[in-house]
Write a protein that holds these residues in place. Structure first.
Motif, mmCIF file in Angstrom:
data_model
loop_
_atom_site.group_PDB
_atom_site.id
_atom_site.type_symbol
_atom_site.label_atom_id
_atom_site.label_comp_id
_atom_site.label_asym_id
_atom_site.label_seq_id
_atom_site.Cartn_x
_atom_site.Cartn_y
_atom_site.Cartn_z
ATOM 1 N N ASP A 13 -21.901 -58.802 111.085
ATOM 2 C CA ASP A 13 -21.953 -59.570 109.849
ATOM 3 C C ASP A 13 -22.435 -58.679 108.706
ATOM 4 O O ASP A 13 -23.037 -57.626 108.933
ATOM 5 C CB ASP A 13 -22.927 -60.743 109.990
ATOM 6 N N ALA A 19 -25.332 -63.527 103.912
ATOM 7 C CA ALA A 19 -24.599 -63.335 105.174
ATOM 8 C C ALA A 19 -24.764 -64.515 106.139
ATOM 9 O O ALA A 19 -23.778 -65.030 106.664
ATOM 10 C CB ALA A 19 -25.036 -62.031 105.849
ATOM 11 N N ARG A 22 -22.899 -67.626 104.935
ATOM 12 C CA ARG A 22 -21.443 -67.557 105.148
ATOM 13 C C ARG A 22 -21.109 -67.852 106.605
ATOM 14 O O ARG A 22 -20.160 -68.576 106.903
ATOM 15 C CB ARG A 22 -20.899 -66.181 104.745
ATOM 16 N N ARG A 23 -21.888 -67.289 107.522
ATOM 17 C CA ARG A 23 -21.656 -67.524 108.955
ATOM 18 C C ARG A 23 -21.788 -69.009 109.273
ATOM 19 O O ARG A 23 -20.920 -69.598 109.911
ATOM 20 C CB ARG A 23 -22.631 -66.705 109.808
ATOM 21 N N ARG A 27 -19.054 -71.639 110.900
ATOM 22 C CA ARG A 27 -19.351 -71.531 112.332
ATOM 23 C C ARG A 27 -18.657 -72.614 113.150
ATOM 24 O O ARG A 27 -18.099 -72.327 114.208
ATOM 25 C CB ARG A 27 -20.851 -71.565 112.569
ATOM 26 N N TYR A 80 -14.282 -66.333 110.750
ATOM 27 C CA TYR A 80 -15.268 -65.308 110.409
ATOM 28 C C TYR A 80 -14.631 -64.154 109.646
ATOM 29 O O TYR A 80 -15.332 -63.409 108.965
ATOM 30 C CB TYR A 80 -15.971 -64.796 111.666
ATOM 31 N N VAL A 85 -17.457 -63.288 106.852
ATOM 32 C CA VAL A 85 -18.659 -63.159 107.673
ATOM 33 C C VAL A 85 -18.707 -61.761 108.277
ATOM 34 O O VAL A 85 -19.685 -61.034 108.116
ATOM 35 C CB VAL A 85 -18.690 -64.233 108.779
#
Length: 101
Positions: A13, A19, A22-23, A27, A80, A85
């Protein structure tokens, strides 16, 4: 029929302040896609890479696709990837060892 093409994906990542956000934002979509891959026999293993404090900082996936084009179509749509990500990604062809039982 040709054997599937197997890949090892190691993806880190971003390290910026946004960060983790965003993940987490994509997800659920990533996990739903991973479930579909598993049901199709395309996801062989995978999981989050954790730092020393247990925070998610990347991913590792072992996948198998019928051909390079099928892999590329999945990868280009992976949440992702499209969600920015994964920032440092290595994709390697591999042959996964499957021990006999």
């Amino acid at each position: 029929m040709d054997a599937p093409v197997e890949y090892l994906i190691t993806a880190w990542d971003g390290t910026d302040a946004g960060a983790l956000g965003r993940r987490l934002a994509v997800r659920d979509a990533h996990l739903a896609g991973a479930q579909r891959l598993a049901e199709n026999g395309e996801l062989l293993s995978g999981g989050a890479i954790l730092d020393d404090d247990g925070r998610m900082i990347g991913s590792s996936m072992h996948v198998a696709f019928a051909d390079e084009a099928s892999f590329r179509a999945w990868y280009d749509a992976e949440p992702y990837v499209t969600g920015d990500v994964w920032r440092d990604v290595t994709v390697r062809s591999m042959r996964i060892f499957r021990p006999s039982r």
